[in-house]
Design a protein around this motif. Structure first.
Motif, PDB file in Angstrom:
ATOM      1  N   ASP A 122      -4.867  -8.636  -4.751  1.00 23.70           N
ATOM      2  CA  ASP A 122      -4.755  -9.762  -5.664  1.00 23.70           C
ATOM      3  C   ASP A 122      -4.300  -9.321  -7.051  1.00 23.70           C
ATOM      4  OD1 ASP A 122      -7.066  -8.390  -6.249  1.00 23.70           O
ATOM      5  OD2 ASP A 122      -8.242 -10.181  -6.743  1.00 23.70           O
ATOM      6  N   ARG A 123      -4.291  -8.016  -7.311  1.00 26.20           N
ATOM      7  CA  ARG A 123      -3.723  -7.479  -8.544  1.00 26.20           C
ATOM      8  C   ARG A 123      -2.343  -6.902  -8.236  1.00 26.20           C
ATOM      9  NH1 ARG A 123      -7.186  -6.703 -12.865  1.00 26.20           N
ATOM     10  NH2 ARG A 123      -9.403  -7.051 -12.424  1.00 26.20           N
ATOM     11  N   PRO A 124      -1.362  -7.110  -9.116  1.00 24.66           N
ATOM     12  CA  PRO A 124      -0.016  -6.608  -8.826  1.00 24.66           C
ATOM     13  C   PRO A 124       0.042  -5.086  -8.848  1.00 24.66           C
ATOM     14  CG  PRO A 124      -0.139  -7.480 -11.069  1.00 24.66           C
ATOM     15  CD  PRO A 124      -1.424  -7.839 -10.398  1.00 24.66           C
ATOM     16  N   VAL A 125       0.934  -4.541  -8.063  1.00 29.72           N
ATOM     17  CA  VAL A 125       1.128  -3.095  -7.978  1.00 29.72           C
ATOM     18  C   VAL A 125       2.055  -2.652  -9.102  1.00 29.72           C
ATOM     19  CG1 VAL A 125       2.104  -1.239  -6.581  1.00 29.72           C
ATOM     20  CG2 VAL A 125       0.763  -3.061  -5.488  1.00 29.72           C
ATOM     21  N   PRO A 126       1.622  -1.746  -9.999  1.00 32.03           N
ATOM     22  CA  PRO A 126       2.519  -1.270 -11.067  1.00 32.03           C
ATOM     23  C   PRO A 126       3.613  -0.377 -10.497  1.00 32.03           C
ATOM     24  CG  PRO A 126       0.466  -0.040 -11.109  1.00 32.03           C
ATOM     25  CD  PRO A 126       0.297  -1.105 -10.063  1.00 32.03           C
ATOM     26  N   VAL A 127       4.834  -0.624 -10.912  1.00 25.80           N
ATOM     27  CA  VAL A 127       5.986   0.152 -10.426  1.00 25.80           C
ATOM     28  C   VAL A 127       6.821   0.575 -11.628  1.00 25.80           C
ATOM     29  CG1 VAL A 127       7.979   0.194  -8.899  1.00 25.80           C
ATOM     30  CG2 VAL A 127       6.026  -1.246  -8.329  1.00 25.80           C
ATOM     31  N   VAL A 128       7.125   1.870 -11.724  1.00 27.94           N
ATOM     32  CA  VAL A 128       7.894   2.409 -12.849  1.00 27.94           C
ATOM     33  C   VAL A 128       9.379   2.327 -12.535  1.00 27.94           C
ATOM     34  CG1 VAL A 128       8.302   4.432 -14.295  1.00 27.94           C
ATOM     35  CG2 VAL A 128       5.999   3.960 -13.443  1.00 27.94           C
ATOM     36  N   PHE A 129      10.137   1.727 -13.445  1.00 26.47           N
ATOM     37  CA  PHE A 129      11.595   1.668 -13.371  1.00 26.47           C
ATOM     38  C   PHE A 129      12.164   2.282 -14.649  1.00 26.47           C
ATOM     39  CE2 PHE A 129       9.999  -2.059 -11.079  1.00 26.47           C
ATOM     40  CZ  PHE A 129      10.672  -1.979  -9.866  1.00 26.47           C
ATOM     41  N   ASN A 130      13.371   2.829 -14.566  1.00 28.84           N
ATOM     42  CA  ASN A 130      14.042   3.313 -15.767  1.00 28.84           C
ATOM     43  C   ASN A 130      15.295   2.495 -16.008  1.00 28.84           C
ATOM     44  OD1 ASN A 130      15.817   5.106 -17.561  1.00 28.84           O
ATOM     45  ND2 ASN A 130      13.872   6.190 -17.544  1.00 28.84           N
ATOM     46  N   LEU A 131      15.381   1.908 -17.194  1.00 24.84           N
ATOM     47  CA  LEU A 131      16.451   0.965 -17.512  1.00 24.84           C
ATOM     48  C   LEU A 131      17.808   1.627 -17.715  1.00 24.84           C
ATOM     49  CD1 LEU A 131      14.378  -1.283 -19.906  1.00 24.84           C
ATOM     50  CD2 LEU A 131      15.578  -2.109 -17.878  1.00 24.84           C
ATOM     51  N   SER A 132      17.892   2.937 -17.657  1.00 26.55           N
ATOM     52  CA  SER A 132      19.186   3.602 -17.857  1.00 26.55           C
ATOM     53  C   SER A 132      20.193   3.205 -16.786  1.00 26.55           C
ATOM     54  CB  SER A 132      19.006   5.120 -17.848  1.00 26.55           C
ATOM     55  OG  SER A 132      18.512   5.558 -16.591  1.00 26.55           O
ATOM     56  N   SER A 133      19.718   2.777 -15.611  1.00 24.98           N
ATOM     57  CA  SER A 133      20.630   2.420 -14.520  1.00 24.98           C
ATOM     58  C   SER A 133      21.001   0.945 -14.510  1.00 24.98           C
ATOM     59  CB  SER A 133      20.005   2.794 -13.171  1.00 24.98           C
ATOM     60  OG  SER A 133      18.801   2.078 -12.967  1.00 24.98           O
ATOM     61  N   TRP A 134      20.488   0.161 -15.470  1.00 21.92           N
ATOM     62  CA  TRP A 134      20.834  -1.268 -15.511  1.00 21.92           C
ATOM     63  C   TRP A 134      22.306  -1.446 -15.835  1.00 21.92           C
ATOM     64  CZ3 TRP A 134      22.612  -4.651 -19.333  1.00 21.92           C
ATOM     65  CH2 TRP A 134      22.564  -6.014 -19.008  1.00 21.92           C
ATOM     66  N   LYS A 135      22.962  -2.394 -15.143  1.00 21.36           N
ATOM     67  CA  LYS A 135      24.380  -2.677 -15.333  1.00 21.36           C
ATOM     68  C   LYS A 135      24.567  -4.092 -15.859  1.00 21.36           C
ATOM     69  CE  LYS A 135      26.161   1.157 -13.454  1.00 21.36           C
ATOM     70  NZ  LYS A 135      24.914   1.873 -13.171  1.00 21.36           N
ATOM     71  N   SER A 136      25.571  -4.243 -16.704  1.00 22.92           N
ATOM     72  CA  SER A 136      25.882  -5.560 -17.251  1.00 22.92           C
ATOM     73  C   SER A 136      26.220  -6.533 -16.129  1.00 22.92           C
ATOM     74  CB  SER A 136      27.064  -5.457 -18.220  1.00 22.92           C
ATOM     75  OG  SER A 136      27.430  -6.718 -18.708  1.00 22.92           O
ATOM     76  N   GLY A 160       0.817  -1.209   0.000  1.00 28.41           N
ATOM     77  CA  GLY A 160       0.000   0.000   0.000  1.00 28.41           C
ATOM     78  C   GLY A 160       0.851   1.260   0.000  1.00 28.41           C
ATOM     79  N   ILE A 161       1.928   1.245   0.775  1.00 28.07           N
ATOM     80  CA  ILE A 161       2.837   2.399   0.802  1.00 28.07           C
ATOM     81  C   ILE A 161       3.509   2.579  -0.558  1.00 28.07           C
ATOM     82  CG2 ILE A 161       4.994   3.260   1.807  1.00 28.07           C
ATOM     83  CD1 ILE A 161       4.135   1.885   4.433  1.00 28.07           C
ATOM     84  N   LEU A 162       3.951   1.468  -1.159  1.00 22.40           N
ATOM     85  CA  LEU A 162       4.584   1.542  -2.475  1.00 22.40           C
ATOM     86  C   LEU A 162       3.610   2.073  -3.522  1.00 22.40           C
ATOM     87  CD1 LEU A 162       6.930   0.993  -4.391  1.00 22.40           C
ATOM     88  CD2 LEU A 162       6.170  -1.378  -4.543  1.00 22.40           C
ATOM     89  N   LEU A 163       2.365   1.619  -3.473  1.00 19.89           N
ATOM     90  CA  LEU A 163       1.360   2.092  -4.419  1.00 19.89           C
ATOM     91  C   LEU A 163       1.163   3.599  -4.296  1.00 19.89           C
ATOM     92  CD1 LEU A 163      -0.678   0.902  -6.522  1.00 19.89           C
ATOM     93  CD2 LEU A 163      -2.371   0.951  -4.700  1.00 19.89           C
ATOM     94  N   GLN A 164       1.123   4.095  -3.070  1.00 19.74           N
ATOM     95  CA  GLN A 164       0.982   5.541  -2.859  1.00 19.74           C
ATOM     96  C   GLN A 164       2.178   6.299  -3.418  1.00 19.74           C
ATOM     97  OE1 GLN A 164       0.476   5.971   1.370  1.00 19.74           O
ATOM     98  NE2 GLN A 164      -1.447   4.800   1.406  1.00 19.74           N
ATOM     99  N   ARG A 165       3.370   5.716  -3.273  1.00 26.25           N
ATOM    100  CA  ARG A 165       4.560   6.405  -3.768  1.00 26.25           C
ATOM    101  C   ARG A 165       4.606   6.442  -5.292  1.00 26.25           C
ATOM    102  NH1 ARG A 165       8.862   4.060   0.749  1.00 26.25           N
ATOM    103  NH2 ARG A 165       8.079   5.394   2.420  1.00 26.25           N
TER     104      ARG A 165
END
Length: 748
Positions: free
Chosen positions: A148-162, A45-50
């Motif tokens: 019962d439904r997953p919480v959508p969370v936005v990530f940006n792939l620019s920080s992904w490392k090999s 719930g906290i993550l969803l609010q954020r």
């Protein structure tokens, strides 16, 4: 004939419920939630609010593209996907044509079975589309009280490392961007409680883009996802050469000139010159067919005259975009309000261009002040100066009232860290340090501390003692000297071993790009505390006793003394390390509610440093004081029993006052001895490193003074957006524009 009434089924949870209805009412009471599930739902719930606050309220609803609301055409791109999935997700019937025009994003997501790729040209509205879909998915998740439904969370792939799996990377990003502990975030991802919305695939370095696509495919095929959305520029995605194993690809088409013309016509007379210029310049018309560029034109050229829009000579697409963004920056920086703190426009451009270059260099789309690292320093000399200064100050704080030890050990730790950091930087820091490299680092710190202690407290002190005896010392005096050396060595091992181990463990995985951490949300558990203290106490009682036994054998100790010393060392090390570790072993991270503010991670680290430094060290001090009282009491009782002391009232009174005095003295001494190291471990080190780094970055010209105020000023000028406690440029194209500007430092 009686009219039948339908049965009513009501799901009831909690107390004091009122049930209203006619007919047969069936009430179900669900099984009570476990503590773990209750904590998980609270955290979700906290993550969803954020996510809503950061991305929907902070970015989407304030977006200059969202405000104009021009309908963008959509089409299928079947050839953009890899159809070789072993177990494809069932999808709805596909449309007869490739057009997806007029369909809401939630319907497109459902057609894709939750596995969707969004493509488009720069400025076509990909991120806005992703966030619109995120908003609809958030509303669905909010109505599901049992999650019962997953919480959508936005990530940006620019920080992904090999070398990082997508699962590990997302767990890190949940901690960095949303203040969700890694263990909790990883568990939620593994349990499909989260729906990843991956933006910015095109923002990964070109040499890593194919590997990133493959990592996403590995994640899809090995975890059995219920949903995943990926967003990328079309050209960069195609150049990667690895197609994603998703179900549907939706491509955003550019605007058509009739759409642009109709939109500008509705804006009125202030845009007549712009409308005419676009109609006469094919390059400018092509530029205006991007929703982002059209939004920028609306803000930059409102009320412009034909001469303002006449370039004099024909311009290329890139030259027109540069001119457009420069006009936009000039327009927003010239807006002033009475009583407002104003930064000179040329300095704003200089600092933002430096920030944009650093963000591109370090693969960041979201900038958080607490994530500043020494890798941002420009030269090797600046980095070494930071390392030495931060380690000296941190060591002085760690040793508390014996801060002179910090002046002694700090430079040595600084040299070790500097050499280790350079070695890790030379290897590219592509992966976290291995277990072997961490053990090697810890071993180096332990060896240095023990060697320096023996040299300073045993050899040097023993040497002065030997000189004081003179040249005609007796064998008994020389024997006493040897015992003094052994005694100093034995008693010094736990004194030097514990701080060396703390510093070694803390710094074993640090590097130039990961030196400043945060300690944000902590809670305490009795079970973890008991388990941790028993394990640590047992380990060090065995290890410490082995060392003592070796020293006793070297010193030719007799058998009875050897047994007594061994037994005493087992108890000493077990209680010394066990009692010390007990309060700290019970601390774990947890999801805490509260507004995320700029640099809140460091501010919370400072708060936790003070709290743990006082309360945990007080608990340790009281425990040690009680042990001291028990030992003194037992000694007095034994001596009275064997007749060494008369069992009189005066002796008992003296013993009681001695216990009280020793208890107070032990508590005060232990508090000052354990408080500073505890505060340093739980946030103090990070706060010292952060502010030393801020000082060095300001001195070297990388960031401005009043850094937080400056960033807020850029937000007010619609150059940056706030995402929780972080900042993003209003669009990636604007970041690229600032990054391409010359880096000449302006005059004050």
């Amino acid at each position: 004939m009686a009219v039948s009434t339908p049965d009513i089924y009501q799901h009831v949870q909690g107390d004091n419920n009122i049930i209203v209805g006619s007919g047969n009412v069936f009430v179900t009471n669900p099984a009570p939630l476990s503590d773990a599930e209750r904590e998980t739902r609270r955290g979700l719930g906290i993550l969803l609010q954020r996510v809503r606050a950061f991305w929907i309220e902070g970015v989407l609803e304030k977006s200059i593209e969202e405000s104009q609301a021009i309908e963008v055409g959509l089409e299928l791109r079947e050839q953009a996907l890899d159809r070789r999935r072993a177990a494809p997700v069932e999808t709805s019937a596909r449309p007869a044509s490739n057009s997806l025009d007029g369909l809401p994003w939630i319907d497109i997501y459902e057609r894709a079975g939750g596995m969707l790729l969004i493509l488009g040209d720069p400025g076509s509205g990909k991120t806005i589309s992703l966030l619109r879909l995120t908003r609809e998915l958030i509303e669905r998740a909010e109505h599901a009280l049992d999650f019962d439904r997953p919480v959508p969370v936005v990530f940006n792939l620019s920080s992904w490392k090999s070398g990082l799996s997508v699962l590990d990377w997302m767990a890190r990003e949940l901690a960095a961007q949303y203040s969700i502990p890694r263990a909790a975030g990883r568990a939620w991802l593994a349990q499909y409680r989260l729906l990843p919305m991956l933006d910015g695939l095109d923002e990964t370095p070109p040499e890593l883009r194919a590997a990133c696509c493959q990592a996403i495919n590995d994640y899809v095929t090995t975890t059995g996802l219920s949903g995943l959305v990926v967003c990328s520029r079309s050209a960069e995605y195609a150049a990667a050469g690895v197609k994603l194993m998703l179900n549907l690809a939706a491509n955003l088409r550019p605007l058509a000139w009739p759409q642009v013309n109709a939109y500008l016509s509705t804006q009125g007379e202030p845009f007549s010159a712009l409308r005419t210029a676009i109609g006469q310049d094919p390059v400018l018309m092509e530029l205006a067919c991007s929703p982002l560029n059209l939004s920028i034109m609306r803000l930059a050229y409102a009320g412009a005259s034909p001469s303002d829009l006449a370039p004099g000579t024909p311009l290329t697409n890139e030259a027109w975009r540069t001119r457009l963004f420069s006009a936009y920056i000039e327009r927003v920086l010239n807006r002033k309000q009475p009583g407002e703190t104003v930064f000179p426009a040329h300095q704003v451009v200089y600092w933002l261009s430096g920030l944009a270059r650093k963000m591109k260099q370090h693969g960041q789309s979201i900038f958080l002040i607490e994530q500043l690292q020494p890798s941002w320093l420009e030269t090797r000399g600046q980095r070494w100066l930071y390392i030495m200064l931060s380690r000296v100050l941190a060591s002085m704080a760690f040793f508390g009232f014996t801060f002179m030890l910090g002046l002694f050990y700090g430079p040595i730790i600084g040299v070790i860290d500097g050499l280790v950091f350079e070695r890790r930087s030379a290897s590219g820091e592509r992966r976290p340090p291995t277990l072997g490299s961490r053990l090697l680092y810890i071993g180096m710190i332990l060896l240095v501390f023990l060697t320096l202690y023996l040299l300073t407290n045993a050899v040097i002190a023993g040497g002065f003692y030997l000189l004081s005896l003179g040249p005609h010392s007796t064998p008994a005096e020389f024997q006493n000297f040897q015992e003094n050396i052994i005694y100093r060595a034995v008693t010094g091992i736990p004194i030097s071993l514990l701080p060396a181990l703390i510093i070694g463990i803390y710094g074993s995985d640090h590097s130039l790009s990961a030196d400043v951490r945060t300690v944000e949300n902590l809670k305490w558990s009795w079970q973890k505390a008991l388990k941790g203290s028993l394990l640590v106490g047992l380990f060090f009682s065995v290890a410490g006793t082995l060392v003592v036994d070796i020293l006793a054998i070297v010193g030719q100790m007799d058998l009875i003394s050897f047994v007594i010393v061994s037994a005493a060392s087992i108890l000493l090390y077990f209680f010394y390390f066990g009692i010390f570790v007990f309060p700290f072993a019970g601390l774990t991270s947890h999801v805490a509610s509260g507004k995320i503010l700029p640099n809140q991670g460091i501010k919370m680290s400072i708060r936790n440093a003070f709290r743990t430094g006082i309360w945990l060290s007080l608990a340790v001090s009281l425990a040690i004081g009680l042990v001291m009282v028990v030992v003194i009491s037992l000694v007095v009782v034994v001596e009275v029993v064997i007749g060494a002391l008369p069992g009189t009232a005066n002796v008992i009174v003296i013993a009681v006052f001695t216990c009280i005095f020793m208890f107070i003295l032990t508590v005060v001494f232990s508090l000052f001895a354990f408080g500073p190291p505890t505060a340093c471990w739980y946030g103090g080190f990070d706060a010292i490193y952060h502010y030393v780094l801020r000082f060095r970055l300001q001195r070297s010209g990388v960031i401005p003074p009043q850094f937080e105020r400056f960033l807020d000023y850029a937000v007010e000028r619609i150059l940056l957006r706030r995402v929780g406690g972080g900042f993003i440029f209003v669009h990636r194209l604007l970041l690229e524009h600032f990054a391409a500007l010359p880096s000449r430092k302006p005059a004050p």
